[in-house]
Design an enzyme around this catalytic site. Structure first.
Site, PDB file in Angstrom:
ATOM      1  N   HIS A 249       0.842  -1.219   0.000  1.00 54.00           N
ATOM      2  CA  HIS A 249       0.000   0.000   0.000  1.00 54.00           C
ATOM      3  C   HIS A 249       0.876   1.269   0.000  1.00 54.00           C
ATOM      4  CE1 HIS A 249      -2.984   2.980   0.989  1.00 54.00           C
ATOM      5  NE2 HIS A 249      -2.433   3.180   2.170  1.00 54.00           N
TER       6      HIS A 249
ATOM      7  N   HIS B   8       4.012   6.790   5.467  1.00 49.11           N
ATOM      8  CA  HIS B   8       2.830   7.473   6.000  1.00 49.11           C
ATOM      9  C   HIS B   8       2.037   6.690   7.046  1.00 49.11           C
ATOM     10  CE1 HIS B   8       0.434   5.399   2.832  1.00 49.11           C
ATOM     11  NE2 HIS B   8      -0.572   5.599   3.628  1.00 49.11           N
ATOM     12  N   ASP B   9       2.192   5.347   7.066  1.00 49.49           N
ATOM     13  CA  ASP B   9       1.445   4.579   8.063  1.00 49.49           C
ATOM     14  C   ASP B   9       2.313   4.057   9.202  1.00 49.49           C
ATOM     15  OD1 ASP B   9      -1.101   4.834   7.118  1.00 49.49           O
ATOM     16  OD2 ASP B   9      -0.951   3.148   5.727  1.00 49.49           O
TER      17      ASP B   9
ATOM     18  N   GLU C 186       1.469   5.482  12.706  1.00 49.58           N
ATOM     19  CA  GLU C 186       0.117   5.107  13.158  1.00 49.58           C
ATOM     20  C   GLU C 186       0.015   3.612  13.479  1.00 49.58           C
ATOM     21  OE1 GLU C 186      -4.393   5.032  11.492  1.00 49.58           O
ATOM     22  OE2 GLU C 186      -2.788   5.739  10.189  1.00 49.58           O
ATOM     23  N   ASP C 187       0.641   2.771  12.648  1.00 50.43           N
ATOM     24  CA  ASP C 187       0.411   1.322  12.789  1.00 50.43           C
ATOM     25  C   ASP C 187       1.525   0.569  13.500  1.00 50.43           C
ATOM     26  OD1 ASP C 187      -1.850   1.774  11.414  1.00 50.43           O
ATOM     27  OD2 ASP C 187      -1.134   1.064   9.484  1.00 50.43           O
TER      28      ASP C 187
ATOM     29  N   ASP D   2      -3.245   8.581  -1.206  1.00 46.25           N
ATOM     30  CA  ASP D   2      -3.613   7.486  -0.299  1.00 46.25           C
ATOM     31  C   ASP D   2      -5.079   7.097  -0.538  1.00 46.25           C
ATOM     32  OD1 ASP D   2      -3.542   5.735   1.902  1.00 46.25           O
ATOM     33  OD2 ASP D   2      -4.232   7.301   3.276  1.00 46.25           O
TER      34      ASP D   2
END
Length: 746
Positions: free
Chosen positions: A63, A88-89, A92-93, A155
């Site tokens: 992704h 970008h993730d 957050e993840d 995104d």
């Protein structure tokens, strides 16, 4: 390394392959080649997401790579944005923090990743307005660095491309939010290609059957369109060759979503949409100074071949749109008797049209700075909207839509200065755009030297003079006249201030009144007065007392002193109402069983007992619909394209349920059918014959008007489902003089 399963080895290969494609794409751009930092970002993200899969089953890192690839190829950004897209993730993840990213990749990338993390937090939260809050954050970070929003759009584009693996209720929520927020944002930033794809994908998930139908019809008419295109452009090519220009001519076919939108708004079938084909001429200017002249030279030479439409010349070359779009649009009459739009742009203008603001950076060395002023102006508007805290999520989204995504009009001050205003602006908006003082004391305006009220809508090219008076105060109805964020915010702030002052006065008057009547000031007392005067809340009641809209008198005394009777009434209603009690208690238990992940079946029984059909769009069985759980836990059924549902999907996405019909022509629903045609003797008789005799349908109401031999009318009928409506429409179309039949909202 040796103990990897074949599946893991295949995944590794797929990931490396995808990353190498990204690198090759990056190397073929004009950006400075910073391969190390991109490789470092990829390795870091790959390690962080190791072993995690997406819903579709592929490794998660695919992704971020896909998003980075969109950022690089379709938006045209450089290494900083590509790194931020890859990362970008991560925050957050995984367990990494923004500080970690700053230490490894520096402050710039960290700031963008932080912006992206802020936006994604809480989208699926239980707070109703989480998404609007999110959108607010998005705009806040965006006013610091526009790249945040460009990556966010990339995104969203990748999420839309892979939406098939999501649950249906998530699909509606994400598709709805995309149409409501992200497609207009992409448009506003000049990313036309992405905007079109986002709209088409949203439409495909919300109305799959209609999407397939239009796609099929487009494919069926493709050969014919190619022929028209070839015949139409042949003489143009000859002419351009004579001029010695380097050029290419492309056919642009209207997007499926735009076609459907036009069919809805104009109530016409696919066959009556005549602007499916447009022609794009993209040329290399002889030199950069001649670019504008070349556009007009091409226009002059092609209008010698085909006759241009006198009112349809759009010159965005001399006045670019606020998102930087430049082109010359002309509409010409082809030899086949149809109007064809031709868009003339240079290669540079074409880049800007496809990649929006991102393309400006490419041409910055050449001094493409004047358009950045527009971007600055836009970001300033965003800051203004964010400075004014708006209590309601939906209001906030509306304000954003009104101001950021509206087309512009140009108006002049009495001295001849040019001001840009959003479309549909009123004289009042113009007054506030000049100065708050002018706005709040404004009594009227002169537009083109004629006196007009404050609610007058301005047109492009108007010259506007605002008339003020010292004694004028802001009126509550002004909130209705104002359409721009700035004017609305200022009016609301002034009215709030006045309301507060009135509340204070109201409190004093009320306590005096209660003291005099010897009544103890308790909450129940205020509650009774509120109900008596139909006030929404205590604040409204006090403000009304303070502004003398409510005068406390005998009725209030009686209400407050009649204690005994009210208790006695309570017992009465309770003892009689007892019978219904058990039923009421049973219902909440049924409601608790709603599982948002499952598709809700709409049966005849549940429609009569449990679910409410929305008043705004009157859905009937067979329509594309969704369910919305309101704050009282009632399920309301909306059409998917209903404007109210569009807002709900964007603001309260976590309350959306996927639904499907399971009805068997037992219940009847009201629909409106619009008909138009040429008036003739006995026509009404034929219409009623078709509906009542042949199809056995009950007509509830019929209104028909005739003017100059043309009639139009509305019929209100009881039907079981969409199939009935289609049958009725098809049979009515067979009547000789009826030219248009469609189902309308009311």
């Amino acid at each position: 390394m040796d103990n990897l399963t074949p599946k893991e080895i295949a995944d590794e290969e797929m990931i490396n392959q995808a990353f190498h494609e990204l690198l090759n794409d990056y190397l073929s751009t004009k950006h400075r080649k910073k391969v190390e930092i991109i490789t470092k970002a990829f390795n870091f993200a790959n390690q962080a997401h190791k072993g995690i899969k997406r819903r579709s089953g592929e490794p998660y890192i695919m992704h971020p790579i896909a998003v980075a690839s969109i950022v690089c190829n379709e938006i045209g950004l450089g290494s900083t944005s590509i790194c931020a897209a890859l990362l970008h993730d991560v925050v957050e993840d995984t367990d990494y923090t923004v500080e970690d990213i700053e230490n490894i990749f520096g402050p710039k990338i960290a700031q963008i990743v932080d912006g992206l993390t802020k936006i994604s937090g809480g989208i699926f939260g239980d707070r109703a307005s989480a998404q609007a809050e999110n959108f607010k954050k998005l705009l806040l970070t965006m006013s610091n660095d526009i790249r945040v929003i460009l990556i966010k759009i990339a995104d969203r584009l990748h999420n839309m491309r892979t939406l098939g693996s999501m649950l249906p209720n998530k699909q509606y929520k994400i598709a709805g939010e995309t149409l409501y927020i992200y497609a207009p944002l992409a448009n506003r930033l000049g990313l036309y290609k992405i905007k079109t794809e986002l709209e088409n994908l949203s439409f495909k998930y919300e109305h799959p059957e209609e999407y397939a139908e239009i796609e099929e019809k487009l494919n069926a008419t493709a050969a014919e369109r190619d022929k028209v295109f070839y015949e139409f452009t042949a003489p143009i090519r000859t002419q351009l060759d004579k001029m010695g220009l380097k050029y290419r001519i492309l056919a642009r076919v209207k997007s499926i979503y735009s076609i459907w939108n036009k069919m809805q708004t104009k109530h016409v079938p696919f066959e009556e949409i005549y602007d499916l084909l447009a022609v794009r001429i993209i040329f290399e200017p002889r030199n950069i100074e001649e670019e504008l002249n070349d556009c007009f030279d091409i226009y002059v030479s092609i209008s010698k071949i085909y006759k241009p439409h006198p009112d349809r010349l759009r010159d965005w070359v001399s006045h670019p749109k606020a998102n930087g779009y430049q082109a010359l649009h002309v509409t010409l009459m082809g030899n086949n008797g149809q109007w064809i739009e031709v868009q003339i742009r240079s290669e540079r203008m074409n880049d800007v049209a496809e990649q929006g603001f991102a393309a400006h950076w490419k041409y910055k060395e050449g001094g493409g700075s004047e358009d950045e002023g527009e971007l600055e102006k836009w970001l300033k508007t965003i800051k203004e909207i964010l400075d004014d805290p708006q209590p309601d999520a939906i209001d906030f989204l509306d304000t954003i839509k009104l101001n950021l995504f509206a087309s512009e009009i140009f108006v002049f001050t009495p001295k001849g200065e040019l001001k840009t205003m959003p479309q549909n602006s009123t004289a009042l908006d113009f007054a506030f755009s000049l100065h708050t003082d002018i706005g709040s004391h404004c009594i009227g305006a002169k537009v083109n030297h004629k006196l007009v009220p404050l609610s007058h809508k301005l047109q492009s090219g108007d010259q506007v003079e605002i008339l003020t008076s010292k004694s004028q105060r802001v009126q509550p109805q002004w909130e209705v006249f104002a359409t721009t964020a700035r004017a609305r915010a200022k009016i609301a702030a002034i009215l709030r201030k006045e309301r507060k002052a009135n509340q204070k006065i109201g409190e004093e008057i009320l306590s005096e009144f209660l003291k005099k009547e010897e009544i103890r000031p308790k909450e129940t007392v205020i509650e009774k007065l509120r109900k008596l005067h139909n006030a929404k809340n205590e604040e409204e009641l006090l403000a009304a007392i303070g502004s003398k809209a409510i005068i406390l008198g005998e009725a209030d005394k009686n209400e407050l002193k009649e204690k005994q009777t009210s208790n006695w009434m309570k017992y009465l209603t309770f003892s009689f109402g007892n019978k219904e009690k058990p039923q009421e208690e049973k219902e909440p238990q049924e409601k608790e069983k709603i599982n948002p992940k499952q598709i809700l079946k709409l049966t005849e029984e549940s429609l009569q007992k449990k679910y409410i059909m929305a008043e705004c769009c009157h859905p009937i069985p067979g329509d594309d619909v969704l369910g919305y759980v309101d704050e009282h836990d009632r399920i309301i059924i909306h059409k998917r394209q209903c404007p109210v549902a569009a807002k709900l999907k964007s603001s309260y996405g976590n309350r959306i349920l996927a639904t499907e019909w399971d009805t068997h022509k037992e219940l009847s629903f009201l629909v409106y059918i619009y008909i138009k045609g040429i008036d003739s003797m006995g026509l009404l008789n034929e219409v009623t014959q078709v509906i009542s005799r042949q199809l056995n349908v009950n007509i509830r109401k019929l209104a028909i008007e005739t003017e100059d031999g043309i009639f139009e009318g509305k019929i209100q009928l009881w039907v079981h489902d969409v199939e009935d409506v289609k049958t009725i429409c098809n049979n009515l179309k067979k009547i000789q003089n009826i030219k248009q039949v469609s189902r309308v909202e009311e």
